[in-house]
Structures are given as C-alpha cells and as structure tokens.
Design an enzyme around this catalytic site. Sequence first.
Site, PDB file in Angstrom:
ATOM      1  N   PHE A 128      33.864 -62.927  10.841  1.00  0.00           N
ATOM      2  CA  PHE A 128      33.086 -61.770  10.403  1.00  0.00           C
ATOM      3  C   PHE A 128      32.371 -62.132   9.111  1.00  0.00           C
ATOM      4  O   PHE A 128      32.994 -62.568   8.145  1.00  0.00           O
ATOM      5  CB  PHE A 128      33.958 -60.527  10.168  1.00  0.00           C
ATOM      6  N   ASP A 215      33.318 -68.369   3.179  1.00  0.00           N
ATOM      7  CA  ASP A 215      33.207 -66.927   2.968  1.00  0.00           C
ATOM      8  C   ASP A 215      34.565 -66.434   2.481  1.00  0.00           C
ATOM      9  O   ASP A 215      35.494 -66.253   3.261  1.00  0.00           O
ATOM     10  CB  ASP A 215      32.807 -66.263   4.300  1.00  0.00           C
ATOM     11  N   LYS A 244      33.862 -57.958  -2.013  1.00  0.00           N
ATOM     12  CA  LYS A 244      34.987 -57.014  -1.993  1.00  0.00           C
ATOM     13  C   LYS A 244      35.701 -56.778  -3.335  1.00  0.00           C
ATOM     14  O   LYS A 244      35.375 -55.857  -4.041  1.00  0.00           O
ATOM     15  CB  LYS A 244      35.950 -57.399  -0.879  1.00  0.00           C
TER      16      LYS A 244
HETATM   17  C1  LIG Z   1      33.792 -57.484   4.381  1.00  0.00           C
HETATM   18  C2  LIG Z   1      33.341 -58.859   4.699  1.00  0.00           C
HETATM   19  C3  LIG Z   1      31.974 -59.205   4.710  1.00  0.00           C
HETATM   20  C4  LIG Z   1      30.871 -58.195   4.536  1.00  0.00           C
HETATM   21  O1  LIG Z   1      30.887 -57.574   3.295  1.00  0.00           O
HETATM   22  P1  LIG Z   1      29.979 -56.243   3.051  1.00  0.00           P
HETATM   23  O2  LIG Z   1      30.162 -55.974   1.591  1.00  0.00           O
HETATM   24  O3  LIG Z   1      30.524 -55.175   3.926  1.00  0.00           O
HETATM   25  O4  LIG Z   1      28.591 -56.597   3.394  1.00  0.00           O
HETATM   26  C5  LIG Z   1      31.642 -60.526   4.955  1.00  0.00           C
HETATM   27  N1  LIG Z   1      32.590 -61.445   5.164  1.00  0.00           N
HETATM   28  C6  LIG Z   1      33.902 -61.160   5.159  1.00  0.00           C
HETATM   29  C7  LIG Z   1      34.897 -62.246   5.387  1.00  0.00           C
HETATM   30  C8  LIG Z   1      34.313 -59.851   4.942  1.00  0.00           C
HETATM   31  O5  LIG Z   1      35.620 -59.557   4.983  1.00  0.00           O
END
Ligand SMILES: *Cc1c(COP(=O)(O)O)cnc(C)c1O
Length: 392
Positions: A128, A215, A244
């Site tokens: 994700f 990420d 986050k």
């Molecule tokens: C939450 C998340 C995102 C996206 O972040 P947003 O602030 O909602 O755009 C991308 N990568 C990972 C691994 C995430 O957990």
Amino acid sequence: MSDALMGTYKRLPVSFVKGEGAWLWDDQGKRYLDALSGIAVCNLGHAHPAVTAALCEQAGALVHTSNLYGIPKQAELGAALASLAGMEKVFFANSGAEANEAAIKLARLYGHNKGIDTPLVVVAESSFHGRTLATLTATGNRKVQAGFEPLVPGFVRVPYGDAQAIANLAERNPNIVAVLLEPVQGEGGVNIPPVDYLTQVRDICDRHGWLMMLDEIQTGMGRTGKAFAHQHAAIKPDVMTLAKALGNGVPIGACLATGAAAEVFGPGNHGSTFGGNPLACAAGLAVCRTLAADRLIDRAAALGTEILNGLHAALDGVPGVVHIRGQGLMIGVELDRPCAALVGQALEQGLLINVTAERVIRLLPPLVMDTEQTNQLINGVATLVRDLLASN
Ligand SMILES: *Cc1c(COP(=O)(O)O)cnc(C)c1O
C-alpha cells in the site's frame, strides 16, 4: 450529520471528542482504549503536551509563509530527520501519498538523468502506497485501483518477501531505476519479510545502480522498536518516505534521500504550497524530541514484546488462529476466516482495533501505553478472538 460528506468512508458509529494518551472519549462520555493510534499516526498518544505546546507557540507566532522563503523550523526538522536516519536531504510534503509521489518522481528523474527515457519502478504485491494515481498504481491491491484506469505506466510488480524475484527482473528490464517497498507491509496484513530480505534487496540495487526506496510511512518514527524499520536489517535505503506519525496527527510527509539520490532534485523539479510549513514542522520537531527524551523507541520494542508474548500465551494453539506476528508495536493476529466484525464488537467494549486484509487483526497502539492498558488490550483481543472462533 454527515450527509454533506462524500461517501468515501464506511464509518463506525462513534464520534470522538477528546483524547489523552491511549484513551479516547466519545460524545456520550464513554471511554475507549485506543490500540490503533489513528492508524499509526498518534504514536505519542492523543493530546501529547509537548506537541500541543509546540503547536500553540508556533500558531501564535507564524503558521504559514511559503517555500519561496526560508523556513527555519523546516530546516531544523530536516536536519533532525536526516540525523536520525543517517541520510542527507529531505523534501517535505503533507501526506504519505505525496511523500511517495516525490520518491517516484525522484526515481524517474534519476533514470532520465542516466538516459533512461521510460524508467520502471519495482513494487510488491499486497503493498500500500497511497491513493493518488501514481501511488494507487504502485499499490498491490486491485480494490484500490479498480475503476480508476488508465493506471500510470512505469511500474513492475513482484511477490513481497522474495528477493530472487527482484533479481530475476534485471535481465528482461534494463529500464528499472528503483525498487519501492514497505519494510513491513501494514495494510497488506502486517507482513514481515524474511530476515535477510532487505539486505538482499540492498545488494541487488547496488549491483544494478537502482535506488532502494523504502516506504516507512507506517513503520517509521519508532513504531517497530527502531526509529525506522530498516534499521532492524542494518542497511540504509537511498530514499525513504515518512508521514503518519511524523506530526502525531498534524498532516506532514517527508521524502528523505542520500548519496546520488539526494542530488537529483533541483529548483523547479518539485514543490508544494503547504509542504514543510512552520506549524507542521513545529509538530514534527516536538515528535522527534519527545521520542528521544522519553526513550519511546525502546519502549515500543519492549511493549511490542510484551503484547506479542501475551497474545501467544492466550491464543497459541487455538484452532482458527493461523499466525501471531509483530515487529515492535506493529502487531498482526491472522485468523483462518474473515474477521472484520471484530472491529465493531471491540468498539462496543471500549477498545479500538483494526482488521486488514480481511483476516488479520492489526494492532498499532501508541508508544506511551502503560502495563495496565497493555494487559487490557491483550485480554480484550484474546477474548474477542476466542468468542468469534467458538461461535462459527
Ligand atoms: C498510510 C500509508 C500511505 C498513505 O499515506 P496518506 O497520508 O494516507 O497519503 C502510504 N504508504 C503506507 C505504507 C501507508 O501506511
């Protein structure tokens, strides 16, 4: 009340009005133990006094100017993050998806600068990376993509946790410029790769001159018991994205880079109106300082072990429990059947948990939980799981 809002969310029937540490209160005055932290956002707990004080002070002085000018708080946070990560340069955005957009653009420009006109980025199944067009394309979940075609070209997908699958791409794909991965997959089901996975990917990237991009939007800022999850593997990525927990609830994202990747962007290549504004950066600095001052990263490691041990003791051998796993305070309990109903049942009992990938209970408690709260969490989850598995 929410009639004017677009139907993008399936919301639970509760509205919170106040928080303190790991506690939340709804508009009826009922108290809840939060084991989700706003999806790994409020790592310091709710209404942390250091963040509140930093926000109040900055809001009273200056909220926003522009990246047309110097922003001392942004420079300070950039230096703090670079030092924490052992990396060189930082670009600030406002969200995780935007941080990943910056990383993807950086990788493409890195490729173009090497004479590769149609650069490819390697991504994983079950990943994700966000909801913008490029990041939903990078995301390995058809549900996120369906209906939004045409997707963005320039990605190639491999199974997660299989370094050989990445190595095998090299021969047929001379246009690969980067690999983008989560060190532990969050939304995909708290998937922890084999211990040598990141080391092997680092090695493959080095051999081919690809950027290793991690990420760490969900795993970063102490969540897994290290400042950043890749530090468990003792490697360093070329590019890392954060969001986050970086602002403990104030929107902020960051794309960090080191080595050749740190020199890719020049004036005009990328930008953001809000990115790295004084208010968001004041929150980010308060988070960095509090993580260090209160030794919260070590605490995440210790609490994670405590919760994992407690869940093993309560649920090992229970038929229907497939796997209990975790790294620090990123914990998953995988069942043999869909279990989304547990979220509502937990809520009724005053406990906030999450279910992802249909069958995985995901726990992302704040790093400030105490032993009593930890025990309440373990007992609550164990009881809910036993009751569910006994009922069908
Ligand atoms: C939450 C998340 C995102 C996206 O972040 P947003 O602030 O909602 O755009 C991308 N990568 C990972 C691994 C995430 O957990």
